[in-house]
Scaffold this active site. Structure first.
Site, PDB file in Angstrom:
ATOM      1  N   TYR A 142       0.865  -1.208   0.119  1.00 49.60           N
ATOM      2  CA  TYR A 142       0.161  -0.027   0.201  1.00 49.60           C
ATOM      3  C   TYR A 142       0.745   1.353   0.067  1.00 49.60           C
ATOM      4  CZ  TYR A 142      -3.509   3.423   1.353  1.00 49.60           C
ATOM      5  OH  TYR A 142      -4.098   4.619   1.284  1.00 49.60           O
ATOM      6  N   ARG A 149       1.577   6.853  -6.854  1.00 52.42           N
ATOM      7  CA  ARG A 149       0.378   7.934  -7.009  1.00 52.42           C
ATOM      8  C   ARG A 149       0.701   9.357  -6.736  1.00 52.42           C
ATOM      9  NH1 ARG A 149      -5.301   7.175  -3.717  1.00 52.42           N
ATOM     10  NH2 ARG A 149      -3.541   7.113  -2.080  1.00 52.42           N
ATOM     11  N   TYR A 202      -0.709  13.112   6.575  1.00 49.06           N
ATOM     12  CA  TYR A 202      -0.206  12.105   7.463  1.00 49.06           C
ATOM     13  C   TYR A 202       1.382  12.308   7.761  1.00 49.06           C
ATOM     14  CZ  TYR A 202      -4.540   9.512   7.368  1.00 49.06           C
ATOM     15  OH  TYR A 202      -5.859   8.968   7.549  1.00 49.06           O
ATOM     16  N   ARG A 215     -11.785  13.121   1.969  1.00 44.77           N
ATOM     17  CA  ARG A 215     -12.555  12.291   2.823  1.00 44.77           C
ATOM     18  C   ARG A 215     -13.942  12.318   2.401  1.00 44.77           C
ATOM     19  NH1 ARG A 215      -9.042   9.719   6.015  1.00 44.77           N
ATOM     20  NH2 ARG A 215      -7.834  11.017   7.308  1.00 44.77           N
ATOM     21  N   GLU A 328     -13.986  -0.946   6.641  1.00 46.16           N
ATOM     22  CA  GLU A 328     -14.061   0.367   5.934  1.00 46.16           C
ATOM     23  C   GLU A 328     -15.214   0.345   5.269  1.00 46.16           C
ATOM     24  OE1 GLU A 328     -11.342   2.144   2.356  1.00 46.16           O
ATOM     25  OE2 GLU A 328     -10.192   1.444   4.085  1.00 46.16           O
TER      26      GLU A 328
END
Length: 338
Positions: A142, A149, A202, A215, A328
């Site tokens: 991940y 990305r 983050y 979000r 999730e």
């Protein structure tokens, strides 16, 4: 079935023999017991994502429009567009490292978006095989994905580039499969949650480059006041930037649903300059990802209580982007409200 402005619709098909709707297909996402590369079939792009066991019935998410579509392939991407909306799907094959192929896939998508003139990306989904395992260099897959990305976003949008709501969830195989929706006109406003640190901020604790997503995303076509369509990103039991209630599925469900309710709330939408507000009961298409099969009864009960009985809800048992997250959830609250 969820309905959107300009005739865009999302339909969940649980049987290959389902009755056609009579509308034009913008894209199909088949959740299967195996993966299949993106291709144009029967005039529309389709991708197969390995998200269920081989014995489970086929489930397909179908995006439809009232307008005729033009479809094609571009650098291994399958796409279709109707003059207002674009659907695009891609797949990065399994490999030892994903940074470079993910960067190249995103760059191809940005190139296609530019060539076809659909600048407003509304929503992106990613399904990542072995999401919590290490790649050939010892980095979690991940985090490897997030690095590729971020580099593509830097190249096309700049380091502060604003990205829409997204999901990055585990898959049972097939490398990395992904798809997106974009629009030619209208207004995209990306939303954050005051209970959470924005993902692009983050700390390095979570990898060399943080995830790039919002979000939630509000998409308002011309002439639509308020939030229009509200796309809620994949949401989990995170407060600030930390996982909370590790190991406790009931409490993680509570926090996850609370985060979704907050990002959709009138209080939060007003803070983003949108005179509107939604609740969990306004969500009409919901995907739920559960790490452990034994937790499904608890999660199903929590979702049944939280969402409308008219919502279409699908459940998948897959890994999640952090090894301490157990559930999730994502959803779409279309315009107009029910």
């Amino acid at each position: 079935m969820a309905t959107y402005p300009h005739g865009l619709r999302c339909r969940l098909v649980r049987s290959p023999e389902a009755t056609p709707s009579g509308r034009h297909v913008l894209g199909r996402v088949a959740f299967l017991g195996h993966h299949s590369a993106p291709a144009v079939r029967a005039g529309a792009p389709e991708i197969g994502i390995h998200l269920v066991g081989a014995e489970v019935e086929r489930v397909t998410e179908v995006w439809e429009t009232d307008s005729p579509v033009v479809s094609g392939m571009y650098q291994d991407l399958a796409y279709a567009h109707d003059g207002e909306y674009l659907f695009c799907a891609g797949q990065v094959p399994e490999g030892g490292s994903y940074r470079e192929p993910v960067r190249n896939a995103y760059r191809a998508a940005f190139d296609l978006i530019g060539k076809l003139d659909y600048p407003h990306v509304m929503r992106i989904w990613h399904f990542i095989g072995d999401i919590n395992r290490a790649n050939a260099d010892g980095m979690e897959i991940y985090r490897d994905f997030c690095l590729g990305r971020a580099e593509a976003v830097d190249h096309h949008l700049g380091r502060a580039g604003d990205m829409p709501a997204a999901t990055g969830i585990g898959a049972l195989g097939g490398g990395i499969s992904w798809y997106l929706l974009a629009s030619r006109s209208g207004r995209v406003r990306n939303l954050e949650n005051p209970l959470q640190v924005p993902a692009p901020s983050y700390p390095h604790l979570y990898g060399p480059r943080p995830p790039k997503f919002a979000r939630a995303t509000s998409f308002s076509p011309p002439g639509i006041d308020g939030a229009g369509d509200l796309f809620v990103a994949g949401t989990a039991s995170i407060l600030g930037h930390e996982t909370v209630h590790a190991g406790d599925i009931a409490k993680q469900c509570d926090v996850t649903l609370g985060n979704m309710a907050m990002v959709m709330s009138r209080e939060n939408l007003l803070a983003h300059g949108i005179d509107d507000g939604r609740t969990l009961k306004d969500l009409r298409f919901v995907k739920v990802y559960v790490r452990r099969a034994e937790d499904l009864p608890v999660v199903r009960a929590a979702c049944a209580a939280a969402f409308s009985d008219t919502a279409e809800i699908v459940y998948f048992t897959v890994d999640i982007c952090r090894s301490d997250l157990l559930v999730e959830i994502e959803g779409i609250a279309p315009y107009p409200r029910s």
